[in-house]
Design a protein around this motif. Sequence first.
Motif, PDB file in Angstrom:
ATOM      1  N   THR A  29       0.834  -1.202   0.000  1.00  0.00           N
ATOM      2  CA  THR A  29       0.000   0.000   0.000  1.00  0.00           C
ATOM      3  C   THR A  29       0.870   1.254   0.000  1.00  0.00           C
ATOM      4  O   THR A  29       0.598   2.222  -0.724  1.00  0.00           O
ATOM      5  CB  THR A  29      -0.920   0.006   1.236  1.00  0.00           C
ATOM      6  N   ILE A  30       1.941   1.248   0.817  1.00  0.00           N
ATOM      7  CA  ILE A  30       2.861   2.387   0.863  1.00  0.00           C
ATOM      8  C   ILE A  30       3.553   2.556  -0.486  1.00  0.00           C
ATOM      9  O   ILE A  30       3.733   3.682  -0.973  1.00  0.00           O
ATOM     10  CB  ILE A  30       3.902   2.195   1.994  1.00  0.00           C
ATOM     11  N   PHE A  31       3.934   1.442  -1.107  1.00  0.00           N
ATOM     12  CA  PHE A  31       4.585   1.535  -2.419  1.00  0.00           C
ATOM     13  C   PHE A  31       3.631   2.092  -3.474  1.00  0.00           C
ATOM     14  O   PHE A  31       4.053   2.813  -4.388  1.00  0.00           O
ATOM     15  CB  PHE A  31       5.117   0.164  -2.836  1.00  0.00           C
ATOM     16  N   GLN A  32       2.353   1.765  -3.354  1.00  0.00           N
ATOM     17  CA  GLN A  32       1.383   2.351  -4.279  1.00  0.00           C
ATOM     18  C   GLN A  32       1.285   3.863  -4.059  1.00  0.00           C
ATOM     19  O   GLN A  32       1.157   4.633  -5.010  1.00  0.00           O
ATOM     20  CB  GLN A  32       0.012   1.688  -4.107  1.00  0.00           C
ATOM     21  N   MET A  33       1.344   4.296  -2.782  1.00  0.00           N
ATOM     22  CA  MET A  33       1.372   5.733  -2.480  1.00  0.00           C
ATOM     23  C   MET A  33       2.602   6.393  -3.114  1.00  0.00           C
ATOM     24  O   MET A  33       2.578   7.554  -3.509  1.00  0.00           O
ATOM     25  CB  MET A  33       1.435   5.965  -0.959  1.00  0.00           C
ATOM     26  N   ALA A  34       3.705   5.600  -3.170  1.00  0.00           N
ATOM     27  CA  ALA A  34       4.982   6.131  -3.662  1.00  0.00           C
ATOM     28  C   ALA A  34       5.128   6.021  -5.177  1.00  0.00           C
ATOM     29  O   ALA A  34       6.196   6.308  -5.714  1.00  0.00           O
ATOM     30  CB  ALA A  34       6.141   5.407  -2.975  1.00  0.00           C
ATOM     31  N   GLY A  35       4.078   5.565  -5.868  1.00  0.00           N
ATOM     32  CA  GLY A  35       4.118   5.569  -7.321  1.00  0.00           C
ATOM     33  C   GLY A  35       4.121   4.204  -7.984  1.00  0.00           C
ATOM     34  O   GLY A  35       4.043   4.120  -9.220  1.00  0.00           O
TER      35      GLY A  35
ATOM     36  N   SER B 262       9.436  10.349   5.909  1.00  0.00           N
ATOM     37  CA  SER B 262       8.625  11.541   6.163  1.00  0.00           C
ATOM     38  C   SER B 262       8.989  12.651   5.178  1.00  0.00           C
ATOM     39  O   SER B 262       8.111  13.270   4.562  1.00  0.00           O
ATOM     40  CB  SER B 262       8.837  12.016   7.605  1.00  0.00           C
ATOM     41  N   TRP B 263      10.280  12.917   5.018  1.00  0.00           N
ATOM     42  CA  TRP B 263      10.735  13.989   4.128  1.00  0.00           C
ATOM     43  C   TRP B 263      10.280  13.752   2.688  1.00  0.00           C
ATOM     44  O   TRP B 263       9.820  14.677   2.005  1.00  0.00           O
ATOM     45  CB  TRP B 263      12.260  14.103   4.187  1.00  0.00           C
ATOM     46  N   MET B 264      10.394  12.485   2.251  1.00  0.00           N
ATOM     47  CA  MET B 264      10.034  12.185   0.867  1.00  0.00           C
ATOM     48  C   MET B 264       8.536  12.360   0.631  1.00  0.00           C
ATOM     49  O   MET B 264       8.116  12.836  -0.430  1.00  0.00           O
ATOM     50  CB  MET B 264      10.459  10.758   0.495  1.00  0.00           C
ATOM     51  N   PHE B 265       7.703  12.015   1.626  1.00  0.00           N
ATOM     52  CA  PHE B 265       6.260  12.194   1.439  1.00  0.00           C
ATOM     53  C   PHE B 265       5.849  13.662   1.531  1.00  0.00           C
ATOM     54  O   PHE B 265       4.782  14.037   1.044  1.00  0.00           O
ATOM     55  CB  PHE B 265       5.480  11.348   2.453  1.00  0.00           C
ATOM     56  N   PHE B 266       6.702  14.483   2.153  1.00  0.00           N
ATOM     57  CA  PHE B 266       6.457  15.923   2.136  1.00  0.00           C
ATOM     58  C   PHE B 266       6.914  16.559   0.814  1.00  0.00           C
ATOM     59  O   PHE B 266       6.579  17.699   0.521  1.00  0.00           O
ATOM     60  CB  PHE B 266       7.186  16.608   3.294  1.00  0.00           C
ATOM     61  N   HIS B 267       7.707  15.782   0.049  1.00  0.00           N
ATOM     62  CA  HIS B 267       8.227  16.282  -1.226  1.00  0.00           C
ATOM     63  C   HIS B 267       7.927  15.254  -2.333  1.00  0.00           C
ATOM     64  O   HIS B 267       8.815  14.769  -3.021  1.00  0.00           O
ATOM     65  CB  HIS B 267       9.747  16.537  -1.146  1.00  0.00           C
ATOM     66  N   MET B 268       6.654  14.955  -2.513  1.00  0.00           N
ATOM     67  CA  MET B 268       6.235  13.893  -3.428  1.00  0.00           C
ATOM     68  C   MET B 268       6.509  14.216  -4.889  1.00  0.00           C
ATOM     69  O   MET B 268       6.516  13.307  -5.733  1.00  0.00           O
ATOM     70  CB  MET B 268       4.754  13.578  -3.225  1.00  0.00           C
ATOM     71  N   GLN B 269       6.734  15.478  -5.199  1.00  0.00           N
ATOM     72  CA  GLN B 269       6.979  15.843  -6.594  1.00  0.00           C
ATOM     73  C   GLN B 269       8.450  15.676  -6.975  1.00  0.00           C
ATOM     74  O   GLN B 269       8.826  15.856  -8.133  1.00  0.00           O
ATOM     75  CB  GLN B 269       6.556  17.301  -6.833  1.00  0.00           C
ATOM     76  N   HIS B 270       9.272  15.340  -5.998  1.00  0.00           N
ATOM     77  CA  HIS B 270      10.707  15.160  -6.269  1.00  0.00           C
ATOM     78  C   HIS B 270      10.894  14.005  -7.252  1.00  0.00           C
ATOM     79  O   HIS B 270      10.244  12.970  -7.160  1.00  0.00           O
ATOM     80  CB  HIS B 270      11.449  14.865  -4.955  1.00  0.00           C
ATOM     81  N   GLU B 271      11.802  14.178  -8.205  1.00  0.00           N
ATOM     82  CA  GLU B 271      11.992  13.171  -9.257  1.00  0.00           C
ATOM     83  C   GLU B 271      12.482  11.827  -8.715  1.00  0.00           C
ATOM     84  O   GLU B 271      12.277  10.790  -9.353  1.00  0.00           O
ATOM     85  CB  GLU B 271      12.972  13.692 -10.306  1.00  0.00           C
ATOM     86  N   LEU B 272      13.134  11.842  -7.570  1.00  0.00           N
ATOM     87  CA  LEU B 272      13.634  10.595  -6.977  1.00  0.00           C
ATOM     88  C   LEU B 272      12.726  10.086  -5.867  1.00  0.00           C
ATOM     89  O   LEU B 272      13.140   9.248  -5.064  1.00  0.00           O
ATOM     90  CB  LEU B 272      15.056  10.811  -6.426  1.00  0.00           C
ATOM     91  N   PHE B 273      11.497  10.581  -5.817  1.00  0.00           N
ATOM     92  CA  PHE B 273      10.589  10.250  -4.710  1.00  0.00           C
ATOM     93  C   PHE B 273      10.449   8.755  -4.484  1.00  0.00           C
ATOM     94  O   PHE B 273      10.671   8.249  -3.389  1.00  0.00           O
ATOM     95  CB  PHE B 273       9.214  10.879  -4.972  1.00  0.00           C
ATOM     96  N   GLY B 274      10.083   8.003  -5.531  1.00  0.00           N
ATOM     97  CA  GLY B 274       9.858   6.566  -5.381  1.00  0.00           C
ATOM     98  C   GLY B 274      11.097   5.826  -4.927  1.00  0.00           C
ATOM     99  O   GLY B 274      11.047   4.993  -4.014  1.00  0.00           O
TER     100      GLY B 274
END
Length: 453
Positions: free
Chosen positions: A268-274, A327-339
Amino acid sequence: MKGKHSYFFIYIACIAAISGILFGYDTGVISGAILFIEKEFQLSPQMNGIVVSSVLIGAFLGAVCSGRLSDYFGRRNLLIVDALIFGIGSIGCALSQNVGMLIAFRMFVGLAIGVASYVAPLYISEIAPPKYRGALVSLNQLAIAFGIFVSYIVDYYFAGMGQWRGMFAAGVVPAICLLIGMIFLPYSPRWMAAQGKEDKALEILQAIRGDENIQEEYQRILKNLKVEKGGWKLLFSKHIRVSLWIGIALAVAQQVTGINTIIYYAPTIFQMAGYEEATAAIFATVGVGAVFFFSTFIATAFLDKWGRRPLLMTGQIGMAIGLLGLSWMFFHMQHELFGDMALISMLLYIACFGFSMGPIMWLMIAEIYPLRVRGLGSSVATCANWGSNWLVTFTFLTLVEFAGSGTTFLIYFFITILSIVFVWFYIPETKGVTLEEIEEKLMKGVAPRHIGS
């Protein structure tokens, strides 16, 4: 029970640790299955949480009921019954025709998990020689990690066919192995001595230790049995109640730092992450299971060399860094390396948990209570563990829905920092110390922080 060499205890520990495989499998399998169950039964986020967390209600009840049962009927007998419950529960889940039936059988499986979660490490700790106790009890955590890893592989196999029922049914295989294996294992010599069967206890201890001189160990066991009969009064007595609270606090800390949000909801978290496709999300989860399994080898190899405290401190610091990264990555979901960064943070977290809080919590609650109340004390700590597990699992998706993923993982980060402080000031180092020596120090009023080496 005819082992003539001094390594018979390793065989015993390996068989008993199959219960850990079942523990891991039946907790991990829901992570992939829920993606298909959610669609088939049209589950809301709240009902999704109930289906996933229902097993934890059963685990809590299992821990409550089996503390006294293990002291009365014995660790070995309870693990045999446990294998039967695991098998029946797995079949029931696979055949469920509606959500209510699935929840009921998940709770039934939870009963077995609750028993296995503390009876297996307790049994192993009472069989193992002091210098190998840490490694052998952590073998149970290694088995849990392996069970989770296998559950993710099985989930991935059946995901392509959308067969969530097959995911549950596969749990019957290790249940049969545990049942057959436990039938041929001996009782705990310490438990036999507690039942007044001293000659039989001596015979079992000698069979386990081989040609070693066991008289000193045996006399220590008998001496400690003469102190006081166990019960709630003894558990809450002046010298033991601090250990009780430490065990409870450590058990709660293992859960409220967020581990089972990863174990139960990784896809589920991975689906949130793309990772939008269920199969892709489950495949990524297999990597999490592999890292968890192999990191647990560190604890198995080094617990009795490096000690409990260094691994706990190092592991929790790594867990905190991983949670902060998530936490940081979910606050910056538009970052190209987010996933990719979310995956790396999750792998760091699970790896550090695997060699620290994962195995060491179960080891500590099997060590810090006197024999007369060891089953009862371990049961109370295990109940606290499953209760907090349920709370975290049940609230995770709701918390994500209302507070956001970034805030949710930030909360777990701050809780982990508090746990690090707790470990530093209160957790003893029990490396290489016999269970009887720990008990003697407790009864003399030595502060729990100093009951070890």
